[in-house]
Design a protein around this motif. Structure first.
Motif, short mmCIF file in Angstrom:
data_model
loop_
_atom_site.label_atom_id
_atom_site.label_comp_id
_atom_site.label_asym_id
_atom_site.label_seq_id
_atom_site.Cartn_x
_atom_site.Cartn_y
_atom_site.Cartn_z
N LEU A 162 0.83 -1.21 0.00
CA LEU A 162 0.00 0.00 0.00
C LEU A 162 0.87 1.26 0.00
N VAL A 163 1.93 1.24 0.80
CA VAL A 163 2.84 2.39 0.82
C VAL A 163 3.52 2.53 -0.54
N ARG A 164 3.91 1.40 -1.13
CA ARG A 164 4.52 1.43 -2.45
C ARG A 164 3.58 2.09 -3.47
N ASN A 165 2.32 1.68 -3.45
CA ASN A 165 1.35 2.25 -4.38
C ASN A 165 1.23 3.76 -4.19
N ARG A 166 1.25 4.19 -2.94
CA ARG A 166 1.15 5.62 -2.66
C ARG A 166 2.36 6.37 -3.20
N ILE A 196 -9.90 5.31 0.95
CA ILE A 196 -10.42 3.97 1.27
C ILE A 196 -11.37 3.55 0.17
N ALA A 197 -11.18 2.33 -0.33
CA ALA A 197 -12.05 1.80 -1.39
C ALA A 197 -12.67 0.50 -0.91
N MET A 208 -20.25 -6.72 -0.37
CA MET A 208 -18.97 -6.18 0.05
C MET A 208 -18.04 -7.31 0.49
N ALA A 209 -16.87 -7.42 -0.18
CA ALA A 209 -15.91 -8.47 0.15
C ALA A 209 -14.85 -7.99 1.12
N GLY A 210 -14.68 -6.67 1.26
CA GLY A 210 -13.66 -6.12 2.13
C GLY A 210 -13.35 -4.70 1.73
N ALA A 211 -12.22 -4.18 2.24
CA ALA A 211 -11.82 -2.81 1.95
C ALA A 211 -10.32 -2.78 1.70
N THR A 212 -9.87 -1.67 1.13
CA THR A 212 -8.43 -1.48 0.89
C THR A 212 -8.15 0.00 0.84
N ILE A 213 -6.86 0.35 0.76
CA ILE A 213 -6.43 1.74 0.64
C ILE A 213 -5.83 1.91 -0.75
N THR A 214 -6.31 2.89 -1.47
CA THR A 214 -5.86 3.11 -2.84
C THR A 214 -4.52 3.84 -2.86
N GLY A 215 -3.96 3.96 -4.06
CA GLY A 215 -2.67 4.62 -4.19
C GLY A 215 -2.69 6.08 -3.81
#
Length: 703
Positions: free
Chosen positions: A336-340, A685-686, A674-681
């Motif tokens: 996630l940090v890499r994507n950011r 929050i998505a 809804m299957a879950g959540a994540t943090i986008t680049g």
């Protein structure tokens, strides 16, 4: 368990024995098709022996007894004293089931129950050499009739021993026991002379191996023999074990071996059976000797290849799966940090920053791949159970089926390996029950009497393709249409419009079965809909191809892992959502004024095929009044659910992105779609959409 075993030793036993028992199931079924394979017999023998040794060290007496008798059976088989047949394999496979049940009880810390006495009696029978003639088989029946009534743990009485000698007299009369002994044993006599007893021992152990010339002045006295030629207590016990069954004449109060020496205690070899045509002269005349202790052998310095194997074992470390999960979670945060940083590097015009971010991207990708590999397991952990499943079911249904396994070394995430077990078992059972015909029907249709099922796995990019193929009768789409109408799954007009592939997918409908007669194997229409639901939960797809009288192929496609998922990021009313990329088939921009309405459903025609349209804004954004008729253009994401294509209208496309799935909080768990959540680049929050569940919640057709 007899004592508080060290937990580390117990865990080592559970790991090693668990691997051996998994292999034994497939090896035993393989042995039935290759009964003369000496190496396979030796491997199975060593498997039971190893499990017995570990169980003996932990004082798991019930498990030791069961494995020991099974070990004796395979010792008899590998020495050529008996041949493999279906009844013997039924007995051994039942024994393996009992051993597995005991192993499960040990894993759960529960007390072990002794194996059923009738099962052990059958094993004892198969551990004896196969009688070579009818007279010997009759003699064996007489011997068992004499010894079976004796209670376990009691000493044999003089009367029982006399009856035992009388029972084996007909066999002795046909063999070379000694001058005049063959006829005298069968006579009505109250006492057995020293000569007769010596002749009996000569027959069982080899002439001249046990006793030397005796003093006839006192028949009741112990025979005078040369040093080392006396029959020992262990040898006499082995003789009684062979004739009566192991443990029948062992005193109850005999001391048990200490835990540390349990596996080192010498065990007498089974006495060679009385036969008129021994397997070989050496075996027929070999004296009974205790098995050499195993400890000195194990403590010898390794030679040659043994050194390599030792160093290889030292380089292997067993790691708890929870620790691997923790590492994977940390790698997920790093991703996630890499994507950011990748997003920031693209926005800032700084060459140095972009190079550093590029290096970080490469290292993170390599680390992610390496950590993922630590969670990978070969799919043969699932495939290993199917030879037994097919063998038992084929015998029940009186069919002849050959199972072929392809791609067993294909690696898959551990969670997926566990999750795929039940769906695959159901599909393979269906292939045996519904697919493969009986031998007579196959022969009448010009096919080989033995059916063929192929279970294969292969990697395709970031997915695994599993196929279950049979050469059975296949499915008739017209029959499926009629069944759909008869069972009121759909009306006649809808059934007539179905393509052949859509007809095949009817078997995934709840309550739909092609069986006319309900049995304990199938016919209730429960199972295939559960399989489809389970595969959908794994973000996978399932597809069916079938030809009448040719066969059926079922293909399952699942991602390599469930922890990190490639997705398509979309935006709806400034809120980011992630669609699993595995479900996305195509994307296009659409003029929404050119859609059509069929049966009240808005559709768009793509390559002459209508695709239903749904507006995700209407389902996902609840706090706004939405009128889709005011939209003149939009992006359409076409997703595949089962065999059906569906179009989702979204506001904006962001692009492909790997995301780390995070579970929803307690208040949101179980939210449909809804299957879950994540943090986008970009740090937002998505929500990750579960497409089948979303369709089920809003249209009733997702599952």
């Amino acid at each position: 368990m007899g004592f508080e075993a060290d937990d580390e030793i117990l865990q080592d036993f559970l790991v090693e024995a668990g691997e051996i028992l998994e292999q034994l199931s497939a090896q035993l079924v393989e042995l039935e098709s290759r009964p003369d394979d000496k190496e396979l017999l030796n491997t199975i023998f060593r498997g039971f022996h190893t499990v017995k040794g570990g169980a003996g060290f932990l004082q798991l007496s019930a498990l030791v007894d069961c494995c020991h008798v099974a070990e004796n059976v395979f010792d008899t088989l590998r020495n050529g004293l008996r041949t493999v047949d279906a009844d013997l394999m039924d007995c051994v496979l039942s024994t393996l089931d009992v051993v597995n049940d005991m192993f499960t009880a040990v894993s759960a810390g529960e007390a072990l129950l002794a194996a059923d006495s009738s099962l052990l009696a059958r094993l004892h029978f198969y551990a004896q050499a196969m009688p070579a003639s009818a007279s010997e088989r009759n003699a064996g029946d007489r011997v068992r009739a004499v010894i079976e009534p004796t209670a376990a743990g009691e000493d044999i009485t003089d009367t029982e021993f006399e009856r035992l000698l009388d029972a084996i007299a007909p066999v002795s009369s046909n063999t070379d026991i000694g001058p005049g002994v063959g006829s005298d044993l069968g006579a009505a006599s109250d006492d057995i002379s020293a000569d007769e007893f010596e002749a009996l021992l000569d027959q069982l152990h080899g002439k001249g191996k046990i006793g030397a010339p005796k003093d006839d002045t006192d028949p009741e006295a112990a025979p005078s023999t040369a040093p080392g030629d006396d029959i020992s207590d262990d040898e006499f016990e082995a003789l009684l074990d062979q004739l009566h069954g192991k443990g029948q004449f062992t005193k109850v109060d005999s001391p048990a071996p200490t835990p540390a020496l349990a596996e080192q205690t010498p065990r007498p070899r089974p006495v060679e059976p009385v036969t008129s045509t021994p397997a070989s002269p050496d075996k027929a005349k070999r004296p009974v000797e205790p098995v050499p202790p195993t400890a000195p052998t194990d403590q010898r310095p390794p030679k040659g290849p043994a050194k390599n194997s030792g160093s290889q074992q030292e380089s292997t470390v067993r790691v708890d799966t929870q620790r691997l999960d923790d590492i994977l979670n940390m790698v997920g945060e790093l991703v996630l940090v890499r994507n950011r940083l990748v997003r920031l590097g693209a926005e800032l015009d700084d060459e140095t920053l972009q190079k550093a971010v590029g290096n970080l991207n490469v290292v993170t990708a390599d680390l992610q791949a390496s950590v993922m590999k630590t969670r990978m397991q070969p799919i043969k952990k699932v495939f290993g159970r199917f030879p037994r499943v097919v063998r038992d079911l084929a015998r029940t249904l009186k069919k002849e089926v050959n199972l072929e396994l392809v791609g067993e070394d294909t690696d898959l995430d551990k969670n997926l390996v566990d999750a795929l077990a039940d769906p695959l078992v159901h599909l393979v059972r269906n292939s045996v029950d519904h697919g493969v015909e009986t031998p007579d029907i196959r022969a009448a249709n010009g096919k080989p009497r033995m059916g063929r099922i192929v279970l294969a796995a292969q990697q395709e990019g970031d997915h695994i393709l599993l196929t279950i193929m049979d050469d059975g009768g296949g499915m008739d789409p017209n029959t499926l249409r009629e069944l759909a109408v008869t069972r009121k799954v759909m009306d006649r007009d809808a059934a007539d419009r179905l393509s052949d592939k859509e007809c095949f997918n009817l078997i995934f409908s709840p309550g739909f079965s092609t069986k006319e007669v309900i049995s304990d194997v199938s016919g209730r229409g429960v199972g295939m809909d559960v399989v489809k639901t389970k595969i959908g939960q794994l973000n996978g797809t399932i597809d069916i191809e079938s030809q009448l009288n040719i066969g059926t192929t079922i293909s399952i496609k699942v991602p390599l892992t469930l922890a990190i998922m490639p997705t398509l990021m979309v935006v709806i009313e400034h809120q980011a959502f992630a669609l699993p990329l595995a479900s996305v088939s195509e994307i296009f921009h659409l003029d929404l004024t050119k859609t059509n309405v069929v049966d009240g459903q808005e559709v768009v025609v793509v390559r002459s095929k209508p695709i239903p349209l749904y507006y995700l804004k209407r389902w996902l954004i609840k706090d706004m009044a939405f009128d889709h008729q005011k939209m003149v253009a939009g992006h359409v994401v076409v997703v595949t659910v089962g065999s059906q294509n569906i179009g989702f209208v979204v506001d904006q496309l962001v692009g492909q992105e790997e995301v780390v799935i995070k579970p929803l909080g307690q208040m949101l768990q179980g939210t449909p779609g809804m299957a879950g959540a994540t943090i986008t680049g970009d740090g937002r929050i998505a929500l990750i959409l579960d497409i089948p569940s979303l369709l089920q919640a809003h249209t009733g057709q997702g599952r």
